[in-house]
Write an enzyme that holds these catalytic residues in place. Sequence first.
Site, PDB file in Angstrom:
ATOM      1  CE  LYS A   1      -4.522   0.643  -0.013  1.00  0.00           C
ATOM      2  NZ  LYS A   1      -5.485  -0.196  -0.753  1.00  0.00           N
TER       3      LYS A   1
ATOM      4  CG  ASN B   1     -17.618   1.852 -10.141  1.00  0.00           C
ATOM      5  OD1 ASN B   1     -18.050   1.696 -11.277  1.00  0.00           O
ATOM      6  ND2 ASN B   1     -16.629   1.131  -9.663  1.00  0.00           N
TER       7      ASN B   1
END
Length: 417
Positions: A107, A222
């Site tokens: 990350k 979305n």
Amino acid sequence: MADSSLNPFLRAQQAFKEAVETLGLEPAVYEILKQPLRSFEVAVPFIRDDGTLQVFNGYRVQHNDALGPTKGGLRFHSSVTMDEVKALAMWMSVKCALLGLPYGGGKGGIACDVDQLSESEIERLSREYIRAVSLVIGPDKDIPAPDVSTNPQIMAWMVDEYSRIRGENTFGLITGKPIVIGGSAGRVEATGRGLVFATKQLAKELGIDFAKSRIAIQGFGNVGSVAAEISYDMGASVVAVSDKDGGLYNPAGINIPDLLEYKRINRRLQGYPHAEPISNSELLELPVDILFPAALENQITADNAPNIRARIVGEGANGPTTPEADRILFDKGIMVIPDVLGNSGGVTVSYFEWVQNQTRFYWSEDEVNQRLEEYMSRAMAQMHTMHERFGVTLRKAAYLVAVERIAQAMRYRGWLK
């Protein structure tokens, strides 16, 4: 001492510790997994439009690479900290191992407020970040992707900068790119589609006919809108949907294609003539078979969990169910598909994108979707088996599947003595 209920890194460590203990694995497994293998903090200097120099802090964490190169998103947000990025990298290890992807967790992020930056400033910042971490990332080392406040355009700038540094096109460095420069078909819809595939598999395990199920969806962005459209196409009855301004309810089912067209024209759900208004809180408590919380975190809490009537809760959002609510739902016999699987369709298709980049052979959207269903269904079945074996929540079962797989890889590689 930091409150482990608030610090995401300490929470992630606790989840790994519980998984290692439940599986009866050697303590060395936890000793390796409790800290990232590598953590980098870099200065990211760039020139503002007015000619002044500004420096932001950038981060990249590689949690564990026993299964393969690390993989994970890159976020631009003012609240980004090293502890947050460490926790997110650890959770990516769980996602990748759970899905059977040949990746460990990674990350990254930059502590910045993109709303205060122009497009040209964002481009310069993106390129400078890649220059700062270029020695520690790569298609076979660590593969970034979009996350909070980053998008395909930013990924395109980053892969271009890395390719300039390398002196050759290196599209496999980053996933979530525009299709024209190595992105994958089906990537935009992957998270919502994957959520439906995982839920369909769990419904099968529980003897529920997904095609005859009644579904409520909180969040119509979305993830939620794609989940609604795919569920509708599969024959399910989507009886309620909502966004931040409220929702719609029709017990006979909503015509999702018609609603999508209404939203395209009017840019909102409110006012749709074929459903009644409903609040977000009311939607969560409807008598349905499946509930998809696909909006914000902490939507199902100890206060409303006793009133949840769905048989399956599929988490499309990150952290929509609090730990207290999770226990209440488990005691009620409601199965919660945790976000670590529920919204992992994105990283799965990112893996497909990386494979296509490495082979220079690109798949059709149908091929991508078929493979996505295979991966999501298999992971859901394995997680459900682990749930039955230990009598734990699906959330804990996800960690058990992942940690067992990572530990096996570490053992074969000789990391455990």
